[in-house]
Design an enzyme around this catalytic site. Structure first.
Site, mmCIF file in Angstrom:
data_model
loop_
_atom_site.group_PDB
_atom_site.id
_atom_site.type_symbol
_atom_site.label_atom_id
_atom_site.label_comp_id
_atom_site.label_asym_id
_atom_site.label_seq_id
_atom_site.Cartn_x
_atom_site.Cartn_y
_atom_site.Cartn_z
ATOM 1 N N ASP A 172 0.794 -1.244 0.000
ATOM 2 C CA ASP A 172 0.000 0.000 0.000
ATOM 3 C C ASP A 172 0.825 1.293 0.000
ATOM 4 O O ASP A 172 0.498 2.228 0.747
ATOM 5 C CB ASP A 172 -0.942 0.007 1.201
ATOM 6 C CG ASP A 172 -1.981 -1.099 1.136
ATOM 7 O OD1 ASP A 172 -1.960 -1.880 0.171
ATOM 8 O OD2 ASP A 172 -2.815 -1.183 2.065
ATOM 9 N N ASP A 229 -4.764 -0.683 -1.669
ATOM 10 C CA ASP A 229 -6.121 -0.507 -1.162
ATOM 11 C C ASP A 229 -6.959 0.008 -2.335
ATOM 12 O O ASP A 229 -6.540 0.944 -3.033
ATOM 13 C CB ASP A 229 -6.124 0.519 -0.020
ATOM 14 C CG ASP A 229 -6.587 -0.070 1.290
ATOM 15 O OD1 ASP A 229 -6.700 -1.306 1.392
ATOM 16 O OD2 ASP A 229 -6.846 0.712 2.227
ATOM 17 N N HIS A 260 -10.871 0.855 -2.874
ATOM 18 C CA HIS A 260 -12.224 0.909 -2.312
ATOM 19 C C HIS A 260 -13.237 1.541 -3.255
ATOM 20 O O HIS A 260 -12.902 2.463 -4.023
ATOM 21 C CB HIS A 260 -12.208 1.724 -1.012
ATOM 22 C CG HIS A 260 -11.368 1.123 0.081
ATOM 23 N ND1 HIS A 260 -11.393 -0.206 0.384
ATOM 24 C CD2 HIS A 260 -10.498 1.707 0.954
ATOM 25 C CE1 HIS A 260 -10.569 -0.433 1.406
ATOM 26 N NE2 HIS A 260 -10.005 0.708 1.756
ATOM 27 N N HIS A 319 -17.640 2.821 0.501
ATOM 28 C CA HIS A 319 -17.121 1.660 1.221
ATOM 29 C C HIS A 319 -17.530 1.672 2.692
ATOM 30 O O HIS A 319 -17.609 2.736 3.327
ATOM 31 C CB HIS A 319 -15.589 1.615 1.118
ATOM 32 C CG HIS A 319 -15.015 0.291 1.485
ATOM 33 N ND1 HIS A 319 -14.563 0.003 2.749
ATOM 34 C CD2 HIS A 319 -14.820 -0.843 0.747
ATOM 35 C CE1 HIS A 319 -14.102 -1.238 2.778
ATOM 36 N NE2 HIS A 319 -14.249 -1.768 1.563
ATOM 37 N N HIS A 360 -10.757 7.190 1.512
ATOM 38 C CA HIS A 360 -9.383 7.059 1.029
ATOM 39 C C HIS A 360 -9.293 5.976 -0.044
ATOM 40 O O HIS A 360 -10.125 5.070 -0.104
ATOM 41 C CB HIS A 360 -8.418 6.718 2.166
ATOM 42 C CG HIS A 360 -8.665 5.359 2.781
ATOM 43 N ND1 HIS A 360 -9.671 5.132 3.697
ATOM 44 C CD2 HIS A 360 -8.048 4.156 2.602
ATOM 45 C CE1 HIS A 360 -9.674 3.870 4.070
ATOM 46 N NE2 HIS A 360 -8.689 3.247 3.409
ATOM 47 N N LYS A 395 -6.842 -4.977 -2.906
ATOM 48 C CA LYS A 395 -7.577 -5.485 -1.750
ATOM 49 C C LYS A 395 -8.579 -4.448 -1.246
ATOM 50 O O LYS A 395 -8.461 -3.266 -1.549
ATOM 51 C CB LYS A 395 -6.608 -5.884 -0.634
ATOM 52 C CG LYS A 395 -5.759 -4.736 -0.097
ATOM 53 C CD LYS A 395 -4.723 -5.265 0.875
ATOM 54 C CE LYS A 395 -3.904 -4.141 1.502
ATOM 55 N NZ LYS A 395 -4.692 -3.234 2.350
ATOM 56 N N CYS A 420 -2.016 -2.610 7.789
ATOM 57 C CA CYS A 420 -1.951 -3.515 6.636
ATOM 58 C C CYS A 420 -0.685 -4.365 6.612
ATOM 59 O O CYS A 420 -0.734 -5.542 6.248
ATOM 60 C CB CYS A 420 -2.110 -2.719 5.342
ATOM 61 S SG CYS A 420 -3.752 -1.946 5.224
#
Length: 306
Positions: free
Chosen positions: A42, A84, A86, A90, A151, A176, A221
Site C-alpha cells: 500500500d 487498497d 475501495h 465503502h 481514502h 484489496k 496492513c
C-alpha cells in the site's frame, strides 16, 4: 565385473549422500533466492504526502524500499505490490454511516455466516447490505471495524501507487478492499476471513517459502499481512525501517504481537546477513563435508578393489 559393480554401487551411494547433505537442487545452489518474495504494501498517494489518510513518515520509506529492490534484486524471485482499492461508499468510511460517525471511531458490524453478507442496520443501509432476521439456525459474526476518512477510492489518483516507488511490469499486483461491504487490511484475506485474495496461490505456485514485508502502514496492513503470512506457513520478515505507522501505541502493540508470533522484525541493514545465512552453506563447512565424503568414497573404492 565384480569390481565394476561394486564401484558403481559405491559411487551411487556417495552421490546420494552428497545430495542429501549438500542439497543439489537448483534452488539451494542459487542460495534459495527464487523462493523469497518481497511484499510491498500500500505505498499509495492516499497514504503519503497530502493524501486523505496520510501516514506520518510514509514518503520517507520509499527510498528505503527502492534501495532494497536495487541492492538485493537477485535475492527475490517474486515481488508483489498491493493497493487498497475501495468503492466510493465503502463500509470502512466514516462518511457512510448514518449516525454521523467520526473517523477513527470503532463499530461492530454483523455478517451472516458462512456467506459473509453484511447485515443492514439503523447505522448502515446500503445496497450491499442485506436484511438479517435472526432464526434459531442462523449464524452471524461480529467484526470490529475502525472507521476511516474516505481514502484510496478505486480508479482515482489517490489510489495510485506513489510515483517515486519503483515498480516493474513483472510485479504481482494485488488489489484489496475492493468489496464494498467489508474491509481488508491483509493482502491475503478480508478482515472477516470470508474471502481470500489470489496472493497465497500466486506465491505457492512460485514455490515461495519466505516473505519480506515493507510499506504502509506497519500497525495495520503490514501487520495483518505479516500475521496471515505466518499463519499460512511462510517464514515472515518485516523490515522496520521500510515501514511507517499510523500511531505509536498501535505500532508498539503490533510489534509485540508479531514478536510473540515468531515474525522476524529486522532492519534493511541486516538483509545481507539474512540472505547469506539462508543461502548456500558456509564455505568452511561445505569444504569439510565434501572432504569427508570424498574420503568415504576413496575408502569404498579401495575396499572394492580388494
Amino acid at each position: 565385473m565384480t569390481y565394476n559393480r561394486r564401484s558403481f554401487v559405491v559411487v551411487a551411494v556417495v552421490f546420494c549422500l552428497m545430495c542429501f547433505f549438500a542439497d543439489c537442487s537448483p534452488a539451494a545452489q542459487s542460495g534459495g533466492s527464487s523462493r523469497r518474495a518481497l511484499l510491498i504494501v500500500d505505498v499509495q498517494n492516499c497514504f503519503t504526502g497530502n493524501g486523505s489518510l496520510s501516514v506520518s513518515g510514509g514518503e520517507e520509506v520509499i527510498p528505503v524500499i527502492n534501495r532494497i529492490r536495487e541492492k538485493h534484486a537477485e535475492q527475490f524471485g517474486v515481488v508483489a505490490v498491493t493497493q487498497d482499492w475501495h468503492c466510493v461508499d465503502h463500509v470502512s468510511f466514516a462518511s457512510q454511516h448514518l449516525r454521523h460517525r467520526d473517523p477513527y471511531d470503532v463499530v461492530n458490524l454483523t455478517y451472516l455466516l458462512p456467506t459473509g453478507q453484511l447485515c443492514r442496520s439503523d447505522d448502515l443501509q446500503k445496497n450491499y447490505t442485506v436484511a438479517c432476521n435472526p432464526t434459531p439456525d442462523s449464524k452471524t459474526s461480529l467484526v470490529r471495524q475502525v472507521l476511516w476518512p474516505d481514502h484510496c477510492i478505486e480508479n482515482t489518483q489517490g489510489a495510485e501507487l506513489h510515483s517515486r516507488l519503483h515498480v516493474n511490469a513483472t510485479d504481482i499486483v494485488i488489489k484489496k478492499g475492493n468489496a464494498c461491504h467489508i474491509d481488508s487490511y491483509s493482502a491475503f484475506t478480508d478482515i472477516g476471513n470470508f474471502r481470500e485474495t489470489e496472493l497465497k496461490e500466486k506465491l505457492r505456485s512460485r514455490s515461495v517459502d519466505s516473505v519480506f514485508l515493507v510499506g504502509l502502514a506497519l500497525d495495520y496492513c503490514v501487520f495483518y499481512t505479516a500475521k496471515d503470512a505466518k499463519r499460512l506457513g511462510f517464514k515472515t520478515y518485516v523490515v522496520l525501517d521500510a515501514t511507517a505507522s499510523v500511531a505509536s501505541n498501535t505500532e508498539e502493540a503490533a510489534k509485540r504481537e508479531m514478536t510473540r508470533l515468531g515474525i522476524s522484525l529486522v532492519n534493511s541493514s541486516q538483509l545481507e546477513e539474512i540472505f547469506a545465512s539462508r543461502g548456500t552453506r558456509s564455505v568452511p563447512s561445505f569444504i569439510i563435508r565434501h572432504f569427508v565424503l570424498l574420503s568415504i568414497f576413496q575408502h569404498g573404492i579401495i575396499r572394492a578393489r580388494q
